[in-house]
Scaffold this active site. Structure first.
Site, PDB file in Angstrom:
ATOM      1  N   ASP A 307       0.805  -1.223   0.000  1.00 41.84           N
ATOM      2  CA  ASP A 307       0.000   0.000   0.000  1.00 41.84           C
ATOM      3  C   ASP A 307       0.836   1.270   0.000  1.00 41.84           C
ATOM      4  OD1 ASP A 307      -2.627  -0.910  -0.241  1.00 41.84           O
ATOM      5  OD2 ASP A 307      -2.704  -1.498   1.847  1.00 41.84           O
ATOM      6  N   GLY A 314      -0.045   8.495   1.746  1.00 45.19           N
ATOM      7  CA  GLY A 314      -0.343   9.932   1.778  1.00 45.19           C
ATOM      8  C   GLY A 314      -1.516  10.248   0.865  1.00 45.19           C
ATOM      9  N   ASN A 390     -10.931  -1.327   0.059  1.00 47.10           N
ATOM     10  CA  ASN A 390     -11.921  -1.807   1.009  1.00 47.10           C
ATOM     11  C   ASN A 390     -11.583  -1.508   2.461  1.00 47.10           C
ATOM     12  OD1 ASN A 390      -9.798  -3.740   0.211  1.00 47.10           O
ATOM     13  ND2 ASN A 390     -10.594  -4.974   1.886  1.00 47.10           N
ATOM     14  N   TYR A 391     -10.306  -1.252   2.738  1.00 46.43           N
ATOM     15  CA  TYR A 391      -9.797  -1.300   4.101  1.00 46.43           C
ATOM     16  C   TYR A 391      -9.435   0.072   4.632  1.00 46.43           C
ATOM     17  CZ  TYR A 391      -8.310  -5.013   7.291  1.00 46.43           C
ATOM     18  OH  TYR A 391      -8.232  -5.937   8.306  1.00 46.43           O
ATOM     19  N   TYR A 393      -7.021   2.041   7.553  1.00 49.58           N
ATOM     20  CA  TYR A 393      -5.961   1.984   8.550  1.00 49.58           C
ATOM     21  C   TYR A 393      -5.945   3.333   9.246  1.00 49.58           C
ATOM     22  CZ  TYR A 393      -4.234  -1.990   5.821  1.00 49.58           C
ATOM     23  OH  TYR A 393      -4.120  -3.180   5.167  1.00 49.58           O
ATOM     24  N   HIS A 441      -5.340 -13.463   5.781  1.00 51.32           N
ATOM     25  CA  HIS A 441      -4.292 -12.570   5.280  1.00 51.32           C
ATOM     26  C   HIS A 441      -3.525 -11.993   6.460  1.00 51.32           C
ATOM     27  CE1 HIS A 441      -7.816 -10.034   6.028  1.00 51.32           C
ATOM     28  NE2 HIS A 441      -6.931  -9.102   6.360  1.00 51.32           N
ATOM     29  N   HIS A 443      -1.150  -8.337   7.682  1.00 51.17           N
ATOM     30  CA  HIS A 443      -0.750  -6.962   7.341  1.00 51.17           C
ATOM     31  C   HIS A 443       0.620  -6.737   7.979  1.00 51.17           C
ATOM     32  CE1 HIS A 443      -5.106  -5.899   6.611  1.00 51.17           C
ATOM     33  NE2 HIS A 443      -5.254  -6.884   7.467  1.00 51.17           N
ATOM     34  N   GLU A 490      25.049  -5.135  11.122  1.00 56.93           N
ATOM     35  CA  GLU A 490      23.708  -5.302  10.558  1.00 56.93           C
ATOM     36  C   GLU A 490      23.235  -6.753  10.578  1.00 56.93           C
ATOM     37  OE1 GLU A 490      24.772  -3.182   6.847  1.00 56.93           O
ATOM     38  OE2 GLU A 490      22.870  -2.135   7.153  1.00 56.93           O
ATOM     39  N   ASP A 591      25.173   6.606  13.984  1.00 59.17           N
ATOM     40  CA  ASP A 591      23.863   7.191  13.669  1.00 59.17           C
ATOM     41  C   ASP A 591      22.988   6.055  13.138  1.00 59.17           C
ATOM     42  OD1 ASP A 591      21.702   8.685  12.932  1.00 59.17           O
ATOM     43  OD2 ASP A 591      22.767   9.997  11.542  1.00 59.17           O
TER      44      ASP A 591
HETATM   45 CU   LIG Z   1      -7.037  -7.672   7.769  1.00 57.05          CU
END
Ligand SMILES: [Cu+2]
Length: 649
Positions: A307, A314, A390-391, A393, A441, A443, A490, A591
């Site tokens: 997404d 935005g 559809n969703y 957030y 599903h 996220h 890392e 940093d």
């Molecule tokens: Cu869901």
């Protein structure tokens, strides 16, 4: 004795001083686009994917102050559809000139809002698609909702070089129906967004539309009774101030930003302590969001939206003029973005700020003295809500009076549906209505936290709790201790949660000690979390490799902003965190950027239909030795909060 709370607007930074990290204004967007349009390299067909601030180097942000002109640059992602080429263009707004004009071969720019709408019109008008609709008893294509989805790696050989989406379609039997109650099964168009042409339409066979309506709007349901008004009253006004993009609340100081891709960004978060602002986080944002679905059927198995990287949260941000759930005194900020012609537009009330009572902060009743001391907690909430098809957030950053910060994400909206044939079952989802399957599903959010705990150089420890082996050292068997492991590089810093060892990650400034001689720090406390169930060699795991670890730590690098790479759309995989961290750079006393992957596991419930009660996920950042003691001792008792109303005792 209580120390005086800081008064907003009194420190040396001055009031409403524009900062070099303020988002571009409408005027600046216009100026940048005008400069690009005037360049001979720009074709009339150029599409603007995003026009945003090129954030200046940290040193410039730190040095900026009142009266000092800051360098302002726009970073523009543009598309030349006829060349099938994405360009990154930097424009100096200070000088009024192009700084760089760089093609990005192989990149597939995210889908723009204009393309989203154009794709729907195009597919509705396609004769092959209309034929498929007629086979399903649908005569009015205007009632068909066409959603373009990122095609990922599911392209054919002949698609080489094309910028493609595929479509999922839903039907509104009546103009105001919930379209997700009637998923159109088996009919999919593949669309070239550059050429704006339907490349092919695939019809896998008719499955009748489910019979339900999925109505949820007021008027469709007779309301329950007994809920009397609950009002939040702040008779003396709010306790925070907003000056331009700067926010001050209690001892917190930070700036807001907003862009097409990440939506809300928080900058230079600091806490006032002993007359100065101590930095905590330089920049915080939700940098990627990927939703892999579990249904293995043709096309359904392609559903794994990025997404943020494929669209941008935005541009999906709601104007809270239309539905804001917050109570009390609210302040809004508008966001300004560019459409795909480069025209600025405003999302009115995009960012919401308000205070919430948050229950008990601390209490002790001294029984011998018969004395109780109790304080109420309060938080400042900075939020925005997006609609991704559809969703919904809803993203909430919480700032607390005890130095804590939390991110909470509420997932709501309508679960994605697929139709089942009569009598058909599926192991890969939940039947939420007659012949309507909501697939399992997940996220996965990736939160990027550019830390600066009391300064730019930090180190990260993983902290687990362990029992002490039985023996002389642990004669009663009760002993347990923490084990701190310094993450030096890392590769050592690719970590998973471990709830049964109480694992957290501690970010310290090794050069600064608190009054107890301990390094000052903040800890990241995971909440519920999960890993992907898709196989390691599944397309979505390759493309969103960040999902396979909950924590990543990297040394700050200006270009490393997005965990699945700058252009995840149709990317074959491996970009972003997995690629950068192959260098195995040192991360000790450096940093640092923390990347926290937050997974929400969604096995849909019948109760999630037809609209889903909000599900919550999140994590916390808490001071750990950042202060010498509880920093909220000075919160006054509730009964002394502010001026009293007349008649109140
Ligand atoms: Cu869901």
């Amino acid at each position: 004795m209580r120390s005086q709370p800081a008064t907003p607007g009194q420190d040396a930074a001055g009031l409403a001083a524009p900062s070099p990290i303020d988002p571009l204004s409408a005027e600046e967007i216009r100026q940048a686009v005008k400069i690009i349009r005037a360049d001979r390299r720009a074709s009339p067909a150029m599409r603007f994917v995003s026009v945003s601030l090129r954030e200046p180097p940290k040193s410039e942000v730190a040095a900026a102050g009142p009266g000092r002109a800051a360098r302002r640059e726009a970073f523009v992602v543009a598309l030349e559809p006829h060349e099938h080429m994405t360009y990154e263009i930097t424009v100096s707004l200070t000088v009024g000139a192009i700084v760089s004009w760089r093609p990005v071969p192989g990149a597939r720019a995210p889908v723009t809002l204009g393309e989203y709408a154009a794709c729907e019109r195009l597919v509705r008008a396609d004769q092959r698609f209309r034929k498929g609709l007629r086979l399903r008893g649908i005569d009015d294509p205007e009632r068909v909702l066409v959603e373009p989805w990122g095609i990922g790696t599911f392209t054919r050989e002949e698609d080489e070089g094309r910028r493609l989406v595929w479509t999922l379609c839903f039907y509104r039997a009546h103009p105001r129906d919930n379209p997700y109650a009637k998923p159109i099964h088996g009919l999919h168009a593949v669309v070239d967004l550059d050429d704006m042409a339907v490349v092919r339409v695939e019809d896998l066979g008719v499955v009748p539309l489910p019979p339900g309506t999925g109505a949820y709007e007021a008027g469709a349901v007779s309301p329950r009774s007994g809920l009397r008004p609950l009002e939040i009253s702040q008779p003396a006004g709010v306790s925070f101030s907003v000056n331009g993009w700067e926010v001050r609340w209690q001892k917190w100081r930070f700036r807001l930003g907003f862009n097409a891709r990440e939506g809300l960004v928080l900058h230079t978060i600091g806490y006032e302590d002993g007359g100065r602002v101590r930095p905590v986080i330089y920049r915080a944002s939700v940098a990627e969001l990927v939703i892999p679905y579990a249904d293995p059927r043709p096309f359904q198995g392609w559903r794994n939206a990025f997404d943020i990287g494929e669209y941008g949260i935005g541009i999906m941000t709601n104007s809270l003029e239309l539905g804001c759930d917050c109570l009390g005194e609210i302040r809004y900020l508008d966001a300004c973005l560019a459409d795909d012609q480069g025209e600025p537009y405003t999302i009115k009330n995009a960012i919401c700020l308000h205070e919430e009572d948050s229950g008990i902060l601390w209490k002790h009743f001294d029984a011998a003295l018969g004395l109780a001391e109790v304080r109420r907690n309060r938080r400042l909430v900075v939020s925005f809500i997006i609609t991704a098809g559809n969703y919904e957030y809803a993203f909430y950053w919480y700032f607390y009076t005890d130095g804590g910060i939390e991110l909470e994400i509420k997932l709501t909206g309508i679960v994605l549906t697929a139709a089942l044939a009569a009598g058909e079952a599926s192991e890969y989802g939940t039947i939420v209505a007659d012949r309507t399957l909501a697939a399992h599903h997940q996220h996965f959010f990736c939160v990027r936290l550019d830390m600066e705990v009391d300064g730019p150089r930090n180190s990260v420890y993983e902290v687990d709790t362990e029992p002490v082996p039985a023996g002389q050292e642990n004669p009663y068997g009760n002993a347990f201790r923490t084990r701190r492991t310094l993450l030096r590089t890392e590769s050592q810093a690719q970590r998973l949660i471990s709830p049964l060892t109480g694992r957290y990650w501690l970010v310290v400034n090794p050069e600064i000690a608190n009054g107890l001689g301990q390094p000052v720090g903040y800890k990241l406390v995971p909440g519920g979390n999960i890993l992907p169930f898709a196989h390691d060699d599944a397309s979505v795991v390759g493309r969103a490799g960040f999902m396979t670890r909950h924590l990543w730590v990297t040394p700050f690098a200006e270009a490393e902003l997005f965990p699945a790479g700058a252009y995840p759309n149709q990317h074959p995989g491996g970009a972003g965190l997995p690629k950068w961290t192959k260098a195995d750079r040192p991360i000790e006393n450096a940093d640092l950027v923390l990347w926290y992957t937050l997974g929400s596991h969604h096995i849909p419930r019948p109760e999630d239909w037809p609209v889903m009660p909000a599900e919550r996920v999140g994590f916390a950042l808490k001071p750990f030795g950042f202060f010498d003691a509880n920093p909220s001792l000075d919160v006054p008792p509730s009964n002394s909060h502010g001026p009293r109303l007349e008649g109140q005792r």
